[in-house]
Scaffold this active site. Structure first.
Site, PDB file in Angstrom:
ATOM      1  N   GLY A  11      57.564  21.796  29.815  1.00 14.71           N
ATOM      2  CA  GLY A  11      57.537  21.856  28.344  1.00 14.71           C
ATOM      3  C   GLY A  11      56.098  21.799  27.842  1.00 14.71           C
ATOM      4  N   VAL A  23      38.536  21.746  31.184  1.00 15.96           N
ATOM      5  CA  VAL A  23      38.436  22.152  32.594  1.00 15.96           C
ATOM      6  C   VAL A  23      37.491  23.342  32.720  1.00 15.96           C
ATOM      7  CG1 VAL A  23      39.746  23.209  34.507  1.00 15.96           C
ATOM      8  CG2 VAL A  23      40.712  21.254  33.268  1.00 15.96           C
ATOM      9  N   VAL A  24      37.700  24.346  31.853  1.00 15.77           N
ATOM     10  CA  VAL A  24      36.877  25.568  31.939  1.00 15.77           C
ATOM     11  C   VAL A  24      35.415  25.237  31.663  1.00 15.77           C
ATOM     12  CG1 VAL A  24      36.431  27.814  30.835  1.00 15.77           C
ATOM     13  CG2 VAL A  24      38.786  27.129  31.397  1.00 15.77           C
ATOM     14  N   ARG A  25      35.167  24.471  30.632  1.00 11.26           N
ATOM     15  CA  ARG A  25      33.760  24.201  30.270  1.00 11.26           C
ATOM     16  C   ARG A  25      33.067  23.345  31.325  1.00 11.26           C
ATOM     17  NH1 ARG A  25      33.390  24.724  23.796  1.00 11.26           N
ATOM     18  NH2 ARG A  25      33.969  26.910  23.898  1.00 11.26           N
ATOM     19  N   ARG A  72      59.333  27.265  33.573  1.00 12.98           N
ATOM     20  CA  ARG A  72      59.901  26.442  34.644  1.00 12.98           C
ATOM     21  C   ARG A  72      60.405  27.431  35.685  1.00 12.98           C
ATOM     22  NH1 ARG A  72      62.077  23.369  29.750  1.00 12.98           N
ATOM     23  NH2 ARG A  72      60.800  21.497  29.664  1.00 12.98           N
ATOM     24  N   ASP A 103      56.597  15.378  35.288  1.00 11.24           N
ATOM     25  CA  ASP A 103      57.090  15.080  36.643  1.00 11.24           C
ATOM     26  C   ASP A 103      57.351  16.316  37.500  1.00 11.24           C
ATOM     27  OD1 ASP A 103      57.147  12.462  36.024  1.00 11.24           O
ATOM     28  OD2 ASP A 103      59.317  12.315  35.732  1.00 11.24           O
ATOM     29  N   THR A 125      52.908  15.792  28.464  1.00  9.19           N
ATOM     30  CA  THR A 125      54.285  15.898  27.966  1.00  9.19           C
ATOM     31  C   THR A 125      54.417  15.005  26.739  1.00  9.19           C
ATOM     32  OG1 THR A 125      56.576  15.207  28.348  1.00  9.19           O
ATOM     33  CG2 THR A 125      54.953  14.205  29.781  1.00  9.19           C
ATOM     34  N   ASP A 127      56.928  13.417  26.009  1.00  5.91           N
ATOM     35  CA  ASP A 127      57.925  12.363  26.269  1.00  5.91           C
ATOM     36  C   ASP A 127      57.320  10.990  26.623  1.00  5.91           C
ATOM     37  OD1 ASP A 127      59.768  14.367  25.883  1.00  5.91           O
ATOM     38  OD2 ASP A 127      60.094  14.731  28.019  1.00  5.91           O
ATOM     39  N   ASP A 129      56.950   9.819  29.511  1.00  7.62           N
ATOM     40  CA  ASP A 129      57.924   9.274  30.464  1.00  7.62           C
ATOM     41  C   ASP A 129      57.391   9.200  31.892  1.00  7.62           C
ATOM     42  OD1 ASP A 129      57.771  11.974  30.910  1.00  7.62           O
ATOM     43  OD2 ASP A 129      59.922  12.323  30.993  1.00  7.62           O
ATOM     44  N   GLY A 170      62.390  13.252  23.812  1.00  8.42           N
ATOM     45  CA  GLY A 170      61.920  12.251  24.765  1.00  8.42           C
ATOM     46  C   GLY A 170      62.727  12.193  26.049  1.00  8.42           C
ATOM     47  N   ARG A 171      63.712  13.064  26.172  1.00  7.45           N
ATOM     48  CA  ARG A 171      64.627  13.032  27.334  1.00  7.45           C
ATOM     49  C   ARG A 171      65.188  11.630  27.531  1.00  7.45           C
ATOM     50  NH1 ARG A 171      64.393  17.738  30.476  1.00  7.45           N
ATOM     51  NH2 ARG A 171      62.414  18.802  30.238  1.00  7.45           N
ATOM     52  N   ALA A 186      61.027   2.168  10.305  1.00  8.80           N
ATOM     53  CA  ALA A 186      62.470   2.429  10.413  1.00  8.80           C
ATOM     54  C   ALA A 186      63.236   1.111  10.530  1.00  8.80           C
ATOM     55  CB  ALA A 186      62.750   3.310  11.619  1.00  8.80           C
ATOM     56  N   GLU A 222      67.074  11.443  21.640  1.00 11.61           N
ATOM     57  CA  GLU A 222      68.042  12.466  22.070  1.00 11.61           C
ATOM     58  C   GLU A 222      68.811  12.036  23.324  1.00 11.61           C
ATOM     59  OE1 GLU A 222      65.989  16.083  23.231  1.00 11.61           O
ATOM     60  OE2 GLU A 222      64.850  15.057  24.781  1.00 11.61           O
TER      61      GLU A 222
HETATM   62  O1  F6P Z   1      59.910  17.377  28.043  1.00  9.57           O
HETATM   63  C1  F6P Z   1      59.649  17.774  26.738  1.00  9.57           C
HETATM   64  C2  F6P Z   1      60.938  18.122  26.014  1.00  9.57           C
HETATM   65  O2  F6P Z   1      60.623  18.552  24.704  1.00  9.57           O
HETATM   66  C3  F6P Z   1      61.981  17.005  25.959  1.00  9.57           C
HETATM   67  O3  F6P Z   1      61.684  16.021  24.996  1.00  9.57           O
HETATM   68  C4  F6P Z   1      63.235  17.796  25.692  1.00  9.57           C
HETATM   69  O4  F6P Z   1      64.371  17.106  26.140  1.00  9.57           O
HETATM   70  C5  F6P Z   1      63.013  19.034  26.507  1.00  9.57           C
HETATM   71  O5  F6P Z   1      61.611  19.174  26.680  1.00  9.57           O
HETATM   72  C6  F6P Z   1      63.539  20.310  25.910  1.00  9.57           C
HETATM   73  O6  F6P Z   1      63.353  21.311  26.855  1.00  9.57           O
HETATM   74  P1  F6P Z   1      63.449  22.866  26.556  1.00  9.57           P
HETATM   75  O7  F6P Z   1      62.114  23.333  26.095  1.00  9.57           O
HETATM   76  O8  F6P Z   1      63.794  23.469  27.894  1.00  9.57           O
HETATM   77  O9  F6P Z   1      64.511  23.056  25.540  1.00  9.57           O
END
Ligand code: F6P
Length: 321
Positions: A11, A23-25, A72, A103, A125, A127, A129, A170-171, A186, A222
């Site tokens: 993602g 990195v490039v510079r 991917r 990951d 990422t 996330d 995570d 955030g998976r 919140a 989510e």
């Molecule tokens: O890993 C980043 C992320 O945006 C997650 O938060 C989400 O669950 C997932 O990617 C969505 O993936 P895709 O781009 O394949 O819909």
């Protein structure tokens, strides 16, 4: 070493372009050629390589997404795909590679490392995570985007005296929800790492109503295993309040990176090239406090999820009473 490759995979995350630039510079400054690989590991298999010169990374530090595109790759997940990828890199004189992603990207990097390619990973990422590092590039920008959305939704929730549920990405990791929830004031946050107590949520909404609070903001990750429309229906039924919901989705994955993400990108991109110049590889760069760290990339990819920071949840609870 006279040539390195750079790719972005998985993602996209705000700040990836700032990493590519760094990195490039850094490489060009040190007389090293850089090859940009398009669409992550898929691009190694397709030999989608482009030479990166100084102008190629001009005017990108502020842009979200990734100029190298991302994907991917299914084929790369096979042993044959990995052997073919390593052969393609070698044929093009790319023995050193900087990979940017999460990951899955790191597992791919470890596979290439097993094929003799020198790799360094940079955690990118939204996330947050990845257990080995305090922060990943893109997380801070995503939190700030969610924060803006919370503020906007708060205006209308308050005007209509409603309960609003906002779903964030955030998976399986609740960090975006916790950070944006605390910063956005919140009332309740639900995350995948902690069992959801709907009754407690309803009690809190009702306690607020009793003392004259006219709206409630709930942040839902989510990864929490309850559809947002069902949650809204339950809250509507139990509290007799008007309930609305919004799924923020990809809006929180784009956008111009924050200063914090750009700084992290600059520092990590610079360090990745320096490590490769020192002949070091198979490393994932992270950050602990304000200090950059190094860890074996396969170990980084295999670490189980970080435990949620329960102190932050407690803080959120206290501040929202
Ligand atoms: O890993 C980043 C992320 O945006 C997650 O938060 C989400 O669950 C997932 O990617 C969505 O993936 P895709 O781009 O394949 O819909």
């Amino acid at each position: 070493m006279n040539k390195i490759g750079v790719l972005t995979s998985g993602g996209d995350a705000p700040g990836m372009n700032a990493v590519i630039r760094a990195v490039v510079r850094t490489a060009l400054y040190n007389g090293i050629e850089v090859v940009g690989i398009e669409r992550g590991y898929e691009g190694i298999l397709d030999k989608s390589f482009r030479e990166m010169d100084l102008p190629s990374v001009g005017d990108i530090i502020q842009r979200g997404g990734t100029i190298l595109k991302t994907a991917r790759s299914k084929k790369f997940m096979t042993r044959e795909g990995q052997e073919e990828a390593a052969a393609n890199l070698r044929e093009s004189g790319i023995e050193c590679l900087v990979v940017c992603g999460g990951d899955g990207t790191y597992r791919g990097a470890a596979a290439l490392s097993a094929q003799g390619i020198n790799v360094v990973g940079i955690p990118c990422t939204i996330d947050n995570d990845m257990a080995y590092t305090d922060y990943t590039i893109g997380f801070d920008t995503a939190v700030n985007t969610v924060l803006q959305a919370i503020s906007n939704i708060r205006d209308t929730a308050s005007s209509h005296e409603r309960t609003s549920i906002i779903e964030v990405m955030g998976r399986d990791c609740g960090d975006i929800a916790i950070y944006a929830g605390i910063a956005g004031g919140a009332d309740y946050m639900i995350i995948p790492e902690v069992a959801v107590d709907v009754d407690a949520m309803c009690d809190k909404i009702m306690a607020g109503v009793k003392r004259g609070k006219n709206h409630t903001i709930i942040i839902k990750s989510e990864g929490v295993d309850i559809p947002i429309n069902e949650l809204a229906a339950i809250l509507r039924y139990n509290t007799k309040q008007e309930v609305r919901y919004a799924v923020l989705a990809y809006i929180q994955r784009g956008g111009s990176p924050t200063a914090r993400d750009r700084m992290l990108a600059g520092r990590m991109g610079y360090k990745a090239v320096k490590l490769l110049m020192e002949g070091r590889s198979n490393i994932a760069i992270g950050i602990n406090g304000d200090t950059l760290t190094e860890i074996d990339i396969l170990e980084a990819a295999s670490m189980s999820r970080r435990e949620p920071d329960l102190d932050l949840l407690e803080l959120a609870n206290v501040l929202s009473t």
